[in-house]
Design a protein around this motif. Sequence first.
Motif, PDB file in Angstrom:
ATOM      1  N   ARG A 240       0.846  -1.205   0.000  1.00  0.00           N
ATOM      2  CA  ARG A 240       0.000   0.000   0.000  1.00  0.00           C
ATOM      3  C   ARG A 240       0.877   1.248   0.000  1.00  0.00           C
ATOM      4  O   ARG A 240       0.670   2.171  -0.777  1.00  0.00           O
ATOM      5  CB  ARG A 240      -0.912  -0.075   1.243  1.00  0.00           C
ATOM      6  CG  ARG A 240      -1.783   1.089   1.527  1.00  0.00           C
ATOM      7  CD  ARG A 240      -2.996   1.319   0.671  1.00  0.00           C
ATOM      8  NE  ARG A 240      -3.695   0.180   0.140  1.00  0.00           N
ATOM      9  CZ  ARG A 240      -4.025   0.039  -1.146  1.00  0.00           C
ATOM     10  NH1 ARG A 240      -3.675   0.951  -2.027  1.00  0.00           N
ATOM     11  NH2 ARG A 240      -4.697  -0.989  -1.565  1.00  0.00           N
ATOM     12  N   GLU A 241       1.900   1.281   0.866  1.00  0.00           N
ATOM     13  CA  GLU A 241       2.813   2.440   0.927  1.00  0.00           C
ATOM     14  C   GLU A 241       3.591   2.595  -0.379  1.00  0.00           C
ATOM     15  O   GLU A 241       3.861   3.711  -0.810  1.00  0.00           O
ATOM     16  CB  GLU A 241       3.804   2.286   2.092  1.00  0.00           C
ATOM     17  CG  GLU A 241       3.189   2.499   3.457  1.00  0.00           C
ATOM     18  CD  GLU A 241       4.190   2.281   4.593  1.00  0.00           C
ATOM     19  OE1 GLU A 241       5.415   2.312   4.354  1.00  0.00           O
ATOM     20  OE2 GLU A 241       3.717   2.070   5.725  1.00  0.00           O
ATOM     21  N   ALA A 242       3.946   1.473  -0.991  1.00  0.00           N
ATOM     22  CA  ALA A 242       4.682   1.526  -2.264  1.00  0.00           C
ATOM     23  C   ALA A 242       3.818   2.200  -3.330  1.00  0.00           C
ATOM     24  O   ALA A 242       4.292   3.033  -4.106  1.00  0.00           O
ATOM     25  CB  ALA A 242       5.085   0.122  -2.713  1.00  0.00           C
ATOM     26  N   ILE A 243       2.538   1.857  -3.343  1.00  0.00           N
ATOM     27  CA  ILE A 243       1.612   2.451  -4.313  1.00  0.00           C
ATOM     28  C   ILE A 243       1.470   3.951  -4.059  1.00  0.00           C
ATOM     29  O   ILE A 243       1.491   4.758  -4.984  1.00  0.00           O
ATOM     30  CB  ILE A 243       0.257   1.705  -4.284  1.00  0.00           C
ATOM     31  CG1 ILE A 243       0.464   0.288  -4.849  1.00  0.00           C
ATOM     32  CG2 ILE A 243      -0.808   2.445  -5.081  1.00  0.00           C
ATOM     33  CD1 ILE A 243      -0.610  -0.703  -4.482  1.00  0.00           C
TER      34      ILE A 243
ATOM     35  N   LYS B 175      -0.530   1.867 -12.213  1.00  0.00           N
ATOM     36  CA  LYS B 175      -0.266   3.282 -11.854  1.00  0.00           C
ATOM     37  C   LYS B 175       0.910   3.857 -12.635  1.00  0.00           C
ATOM     38  O   LYS B 175       0.903   5.016 -13.000  1.00  0.00           O
ATOM     39  CB  LYS B 175       0.073   3.411 -10.361  1.00  0.00           C
ATOM     40  CG  LYS B 175      -1.070   3.179  -9.436  1.00  0.00           C
ATOM     41  CD  LYS B 175      -1.655   4.504  -8.991  1.00  0.00           C
ATOM     42  CE  LYS B 175      -2.969   4.333  -8.299  1.00  0.00           C
ATOM     43  NZ  LYS B 175      -4.072   3.849  -9.135  1.00  0.00           N
ATOM     44  N   ALA B 176       1.944   3.044 -12.833  1.00  0.00           N
ATOM     45  CA  ALA B 176       3.170   3.548 -13.468  1.00  0.00           C
ATOM     46  C   ALA B 176       3.694   2.513 -14.464  1.00  0.00           C
ATOM     47  O   ALA B 176       4.644   1.790 -14.188  1.00  0.00           O
ATOM     48  CB  ALA B 176       4.218   3.832 -12.393  1.00  0.00           C
ATOM     49  N   PRO B 177       3.052   2.446 -15.634  1.00  0.00           N
ATOM     50  CA  PRO B 177       3.411   1.406 -16.607  1.00  0.00           C
ATOM     51  C   PRO B 177       4.865   1.449 -17.077  1.00  0.00           C
ATOM     52  O   PRO B 177       5.415   0.428 -17.460  1.00  0.00           O
ATOM     53  CB  PRO B 177       2.435   1.628 -17.768  1.00  0.00           C
ATOM     54  CG  PRO B 177       1.730   2.906 -17.487  1.00  0.00           C
ATOM     55  CD  PRO B 177       1.950   3.289 -16.079  1.00  0.00           C
ATOM     56  N   ASP B 178       5.489   2.635 -17.040  1.00  0.00           N
ATOM     57  CA  ASP B 178       6.864   2.739 -17.539  1.00  0.00           C
ATOM     58  C   ASP B 178       7.932   2.565 -16.458  1.00  0.00           C
ATOM     59  O   ASP B 178       9.126   2.526 -16.759  1.00  0.00           O
ATOM     60  CB  ASP B 178       7.071   4.092 -18.238  1.00  0.00           C
ATOM     61  CG  ASP B 178       6.132   4.240 -19.430  1.00  0.00           C
ATOM     62  OD1 ASP B 178       5.808   3.206 -20.053  1.00  0.00           O
ATOM     63  OD2 ASP B 178       5.713   5.375 -19.712  1.00  0.00           O
TER      64      ASP B 178
ATOM     65  N   VAL C 166       3.213   9.854  -5.545  1.00  0.00           N
ATOM     66  CA  VAL C 166       3.823  11.123  -5.137  1.00  0.00           C
ATOM     67  C   VAL C 166       5.133  11.422  -5.876  1.00  0.00           C
ATOM     68  O   VAL C 166       5.404  12.555  -6.237  1.00  0.00           O
ATOM     69  CB  VAL C 166       4.075  11.113  -3.601  1.00  0.00           C
ATOM     70  CG1 VAL C 166       4.727  12.396  -3.153  1.00  0.00           C
ATOM     71  CG2 VAL C 166       2.757  10.892  -2.864  1.00  0.00           C
ATOM     72  N   HIS C 167       5.965  10.389  -6.071  1.00  0.00           N
ATOM     73  CA  HIS C 167       7.288  10.588  -6.669  1.00  0.00           C
ATOM     74  C   HIS C 167       7.362  10.013  -8.071  1.00  0.00           C
ATOM     75  O   HIS C 167       6.688   9.047  -8.381  1.00  0.00           O
ATOM     76  CB  HIS C 167       8.369   9.892  -5.823  1.00  0.00           C
ATOM     77  CG  HIS C 167       8.477  10.420  -4.435  1.00  0.00           C
ATOM     78  ND1 HIS C 167       9.113  11.593  -4.140  1.00  0.00           N
ATOM     79  CD2 HIS C 167       8.017   9.926  -3.261  1.00  0.00           C
ATOM     80  CE1 HIS C 167       9.047  11.798  -2.838  1.00  0.00           C
ATOM     81  NE2 HIS C 167       8.378  10.806  -2.277  1.00  0.00           N
TER      82      HIS C 167
END
Length: 186
Positions: free
Chosen positions: A13-16, A48-51, A21-22
Motif C-alpha cells: 500500500r505504501e509503495a503504491i 499506476k506507473a506502466p513505464d 507522489v514521486h
Amino acid sequence: MDLRVVGEASNGREAIDLVRVHEIDVLVMDLSMPGQSGLDALAMLRAKAPDMGILILSGYPEEHYAINLIRQGASGYLNKECEPKEIVEAIRTIALGRRYLTPSVADLLAQQLNRKDDAPPHEQLSEREFQVFLKLAKGETAGDIAKSLSLSVKTVSTYRTRLMEKMGLSSNSDLTYYALKNKLID
C-alpha cells in the motif's frame, strides 16, 4: 553517484502511495511484505506507473517465482543471496528501460519456450489464478481474498475452480501441500 533513493515503503500500500507522489525510475521491491504482498502490489503498481522499472528482490529461489513475476510485469528478479553489486547493476539496466535477467532466469525462460506442456502446474496459471492460488494455500478465505484483490466472492470461487482443475487438485489442503512442497510459501 547516479542512483538516488527517493523514498521507502514497508508494504504494498505504501509503495503504491509512493509511486503516486514521486517519479520513480526503478522500484526495488520484496515479495514478502506485511499486509499486501509484493505479488498483489505488482499489478497495481504496473497500472499506476506502466513505464516504471520494478526489480523484485526475494528470499525465494528464482525458479519458483521469477518467470511468473516477469510475465506479470516485473523488470527483473534477484534472490537476496546475490552480491550487492549485482543489485546496482540490475537497477542501472532496468533504469535504461531494459529487463534484467540473471543467467539462471534466462535459462528458465528458454526452457519454458521449449516445453509448455510439461511445465509445473502452477506455471500454467494466469496471473490472477496464481495470486488466488497463493492466498488459498496460505489459508485465506474466499471472502478475505475477494476483499484484498477487490473482486467478488463469486469471482474468487470461479478462479479457485479453474486453478484446481488446471492443477488437478481437489481441496484447499491439497493446494497448501503443493505450495509448501514446491517452496512457493513458507
